[in-house]
Design a protein around this motif. Sequence first.
Motif, PDB file in Angstrom:
ATOM      1  N   ALA A 291       0.852  -1.190   0.000  1.00 25.05           N
ATOM      2  CA  ALA A 291       0.000   0.000   0.000  1.00 25.05           C
ATOM      3  C   ALA A 291       0.884   1.235   0.000  1.00 25.05           C
ATOM      4  O   ALA A 291       1.910   1.281   0.685  1.00 25.05           O
ATOM      5  N   ALA A 292       0.502   2.233  -0.794  1.00 26.15           N
ATOM      6  CA  ALA A 292       1.268   3.472  -0.859  1.00 26.15           C
ATOM      7  C   ALA A 292       1.146   4.227   0.446  1.00 26.15           C
ATOM      8  O   ALA A 292       0.072   4.317   1.035  1.00 26.15           O
ATOM      9  N   VAL A 293       2.273   4.772   0.905  1.00 31.34           N
ATOM     10  CA  VAL A 293       2.304   5.536   2.152  1.00 31.34           C
ATOM     11  C   VAL A 293       2.784   6.943   1.835  1.00 31.34           C
ATOM     12  O   VAL A 293       3.767   7.126   1.123  1.00 31.34           O
ATOM     13  N   GLY A 294       2.086   7.952   2.363  1.00 31.69           N
ATOM     14  CA  GLY A 294       2.496   9.332   2.149  1.00 31.69           C
ATOM     15  C   GLY A 294       2.064  10.203   3.298  1.00 31.69           C
ATOM     16  O   GLY A 294       1.290   9.777   4.148  1.00 31.69           O
ATOM     17  N   ASP A 295       2.565  11.446   3.330  1.00 32.71           N
ATOM     18  CA  ASP A 295       2.209  12.344   4.421  1.00 32.71           C
ATOM     19  C   ASP A 295       1.052  13.249   4.032  1.00 32.71           C
ATOM     20  O   ASP A 295       0.770  14.231   4.711  1.00 32.71           O
ATOM     21  N   GLN A 296       0.366  12.910   2.929  1.00 36.47           N
ATOM     22  CA  GLN A 296      -0.822  13.644   2.522  1.00 36.47           C
ATOM     23  C   GLN A 296      -2.025  12.716   2.640  1.00 36.47           C
ATOM     24  O   GLN A 296      -1.921  11.516   2.370  1.00 36.47           O
ATOM     25  N   PRO A 297      -3.199  13.243   3.025  1.00 35.36           N
ATOM     26  CA  PRO A 297      -4.388  12.393   3.113  1.00 35.36           C
ATOM     27  C   PRO A 297      -4.854  11.912   1.754  1.00 35.36           C
ATOM     28  O   PRO A 297      -4.578  12.534   0.732  1.00 35.36           O
ATOM     29  N   ALA A 298      -5.580  10.779   1.768  1.00 41.51           N
ATOM     30  CA  ALA A 298      -6.183  10.196   0.565  1.00 41.51           C
ATOM     31  C   ALA A 298      -5.148   9.707  -0.441  1.00 41.51           C
ATOM     32  O   ALA A 298      -5.319   9.840  -1.648  1.00 41.51           O
ATOM     33  N   VAL A 299      -4.040   9.137   0.045  1.00 38.15           N
ATOM     34  CA  VAL A 299      -3.059   8.523  -0.845  1.00 38.15           C
ATOM     35  C   VAL A 299      -3.643   7.256  -1.464  1.00 38.15           C
ATOM     36  O   VAL A 299      -3.509   6.994  -2.652  1.00 38.15           O
ATOM     37  N   THR A 300      -4.309   6.435  -0.630  1.00 41.87           N
ATOM     38  CA  THR A 300      -4.954   5.210  -1.107  1.00 41.87           C
ATOM     39  C   THR A 300      -6.350   5.538  -1.637  1.00 41.87           C
ATOM     40  O   THR A 300      -7.160   6.116  -0.926  1.00 41.87           O
ATOM     41  N   LYS A 301      -6.620   5.178  -2.893  1.00 46.45           N
ATOM     42  CA  LYS A 301      -7.911   5.527  -3.499  1.00 46.45           C
ATOM     43  C   LYS A 301      -8.706   4.297  -3.954  1.00 46.45           C
ATOM     44  O   LYS A 301      -9.813   4.432  -4.458  1.00 46.45           O
ATOM     45  N   SER A 302      -8.142   3.107  -3.799  1.00 41.25           N
ATOM     46  CA  SER A 302      -8.869   1.912  -4.210  1.00 41.25           C
ATOM     47  C   SER A 302      -8.710   0.813  -3.166  1.00 41.25           C
ATOM     48  O   SER A 302      -7.766   0.820  -2.383  1.00 41.25           O
ATOM     49  N   GLN A 303      -9.640  -0.114  -3.191  1.00 40.17           N
ATOM     50  CA  GLN A 303      -9.643  -1.204  -2.225  1.00 40.17           C
ATOM     51  C   GLN A 303      -8.816  -2.374  -2.748  1.00 40.17           C
ATOM     52  O   GLN A 303      -8.735  -2.589  -3.957  1.00 40.17           O
ATOM     53  N   GLN A 304      -8.187  -3.126  -1.856  1.00 46.96           N
ATOM     54  CA  GLN A 304      -7.470  -4.316  -2.285  1.00 46.96           C
ATOM     55  C   GLN A 304      -7.602  -5.428  -1.251  1.00 46.96           C
ATOM     56  O   GLN A 304      -7.824  -5.165  -0.069  1.00 46.96           O
ATOM     57  N   ARG A 305      -7.469  -6.657  -1.738  1.00 45.10           N
ATOM     58  CA  ARG A 305      -7.529  -7.830  -0.877  1.00 45.10           C
ATOM     59  C   ARG A 305      -6.159  -8.497  -0.853  1.00 45.10           C
ATOM     60  O   ARG A 305      -5.527  -8.683  -1.892  1.00 45.10           O
ATOM     61  N   ILE A 306      -5.715  -8.869   0.344  1.00 40.66           N
ATOM     62  CA  ILE A 306      -4.433  -9.549   0.512  1.00 40.66           C
ATOM     63  C   ILE A 306      -4.655 -10.816   1.325  1.00 40.66           C
ATOM     64  O   ILE A 306      -5.186 -10.758   2.445  1.00 40.66           O
ATOM     65  N   ASP A 307      -4.262 -11.956   0.772  1.00 38.91           N
ATOM     66  CA  ASP A 307      -4.307 -13.218   1.513  1.00 38.91           C
ATOM     67  C   ASP A 307      -2.949 -13.403   2.187  1.00 38.91           C
ATOM     68  O   ASP A 307      -1.975 -13.791   1.535  1.00 38.91           O
ATOM     69  N   ILE A 308      -2.893 -13.113   3.476  1.00 41.92           N
ATOM     70  CA  ILE A 308      -1.635 -13.208   4.208  1.00 41.92           C
ATOM     71  C   ILE A 308      -1.240 -14.671   4.408  1.00 41.92           C
ATOM     72  O   ILE A 308      -0.071 -15.039   4.308  1.00 41.92           O
ATOM     73  N   SER A 309      -2.214 -15.494   4.688  1.00 44.44           N
ATOM     74  CA  SER A 309      -1.987 -16.931   4.851  1.00 44.44           C
ATOM     75  C   SER A 309      -3.295 -17.654   4.568  1.00 44.44           C
ATOM     76  O   SER A 309      -4.311 -17.019   4.231  1.00 44.44           O
ATOM     77  N   SER A 310      -3.293 -18.970   4.704  1.00 42.99           N
ATOM     78  CA  SER A 310      -4.521 -19.730   4.485  1.00 42.99           C
ATOM     79  C   SER A 310      -5.539 -19.482   5.591  1.00 42.99           C
ATOM     80  O   SER A 310      -6.709 -19.836   5.462  1.00 42.99           O
ATOM     81  N   ARG A 311      -5.084 -18.817   6.665  1.00 41.69           N
ATOM     82  CA  ARG A 311      -5.957 -18.571   7.814  1.00 41.69           C
ATOM     83  C   ARG A 311      -6.318 -17.101   7.998  1.00 41.69           C
ATOM     84  O   ARG A 311      -7.108 -16.775   8.881  1.00 41.69           O
ATOM     85  N   LEU A 312      -5.726 -16.217   7.168  1.00 40.23           N
ATOM     86  CA  LEU A 312      -5.942 -14.786   7.377  1.00 40.23           C
ATOM     87  C   LEU A 312      -5.982 -14.022   6.056  1.00 40.23           C
ATOM     88  O   LEU A 312      -5.045 -14.073   5.256  1.00 40.23           O
ATOM     89  N   THR A 313      -7.085 -13.289   5.848  1.00 47.27           N
ATOM     90  CA  THR A 313      -7.270 -12.423   4.682  1.00 47.27           C
ATOM     91  C   THR A 313      -7.562 -11.009   5.162  1.00 47.27           C
ATOM     92  O   THR A 313      -8.293 -10.810   6.130  1.00 47.27           O
ATOM     93  N   ILE A 314      -6.982 -10.045   4.467  1.00 46.32           N
ATOM     94  CA  ILE A 314      -7.175  -8.644   4.852  1.00 46.32           C
ATOM     95  C   ILE A 314      -7.672  -7.837   3.656  1.00 46.32           C
ATOM     96  O   ILE A 314      -7.166  -7.974   2.538  1.00 46.32           O
ATOM     97  N   TYR A 315      -8.669  -7.006   3.916  1.00 45.43           N
ATOM     98  CA  TYR A 315      -9.153  -6.054   2.924  1.00 45.43           C
ATOM     99  C   TYR A 315      -8.709  -4.660   3.358  1.00 45.43           C
ATOM    100  O   TYR A 315      -9.011  -4.221   4.467  1.00 45.43           O
ATOM    101  N   ASP A 316      -7.994  -3.977   2.479  1.00 48.14           N
ATOM    102  CA  ASP A 316      -7.544  -2.610   2.746  1.00 48.14           C
ATOM    103  C   ASP A 316      -8.466  -1.654   2.011  1.00 48.14           C
ATOM    104  O   ASP A 316      -8.793  -1.876   0.840  1.00 48.14           O
ATOM    105  N   THR A 317      -8.906  -0.593   2.667  1.00 47.17           N
ATOM    106  CA  THR A 317      -9.843   0.353   2.065  1.00 47.17           C
ATOM    107  C   THR A 317      -9.267   1.763   2.064  1.00 47.17           C
ATOM    108  O   THR A 317      -8.425   2.111   2.901  1.00 47.17           O
TER     109      THR A 317
END
Length: 299
Positions: free
Chosen positions: A142-168
């Motif tokens: 995920a892009a990181v910045g010192d300005q708000p609203a750097v992330t503009k789209s949602q993404q799904r990450i499967d960290i393992s077979s037991r854990l999935t994360i949705y970033d918004t």
Amino acid sequence: MSIQWFPGHMTSARKKAGETLAMADVVVEVLDARLPEASSNPMIHELRAFRQRPCLKLLNKADMADPEVTKAWLAYFEKQPGVKAVAISCKKASDVARIPGLAQKLAPHRNDAVKPLRLMIMGVPNVGKSTLMNALVKKKVAAVGDQPAVTKSQQRIDISSRLTIYDTPGMLWPKIAHPIDGQMLAASHAVGVNAYIDIEVATFLAGFLLEHYPALLTARYGFATEGMDAVGVIEAVAKRRGCLMKGRGGELDLEKASGLLLTDYRSCALGRISLETPSLRAERAKQLLEQQAAPAAEE
């Protein structure tokens, strides 16, 4: 001054978040520990209440907030049904490592490869969601910045077979009801710079610091605060930091001094500061209700 900031992408982000939440088990809401309630988006509460999802509230940037105030906020949130609250710094690996286990306790039925735990990370802009996401995945996703609203789209990450994360994406709400909330969000860099004027937000911040943290002003800038008002603080910062208007005969550059004060707060150069407490929040809410009731009474 009432600060409002709701870029177009936030409307679509809200719709998408509502759809994704149907698949998530736990909402991980990232808050700014310096203003936990003001940085809690009411739309997130509405969405998760509709889906009846538990919430892990992360008071991020806790190393920049007043520790005693943070304790009070943790106790406040822990009283809410379906909520677990913890103070963290997303930049500390040991803090981030605790998050999956804490979320698991809120959804004990999702604990194997057949039923993996699905977390949805939500929060207002520039509160640390992308930093948290990268720390959880242990690589830059995920892009990181010192300005708000750097992330503009949602993404799904499967960290393992037991854990999935949705970033918004970071989401504010269409109308910030209490003007002070807008001031706190602007001071903490959660809204776009085109939505406010530095000197007005710095004046709010200076007044708050005078009332609650005058010793930190003295320690940082070396002036006594007795008898000062908020504008006087900004003028004193301008004098101490040599903020002068070019070609104006030594006239103070209050806009530049305002920017310095805001930067010192945002970077924690002033010290550990919290802009609201549970009791102060209740007092401000009462004042807002009285203000709203006054016009109705006059009619």
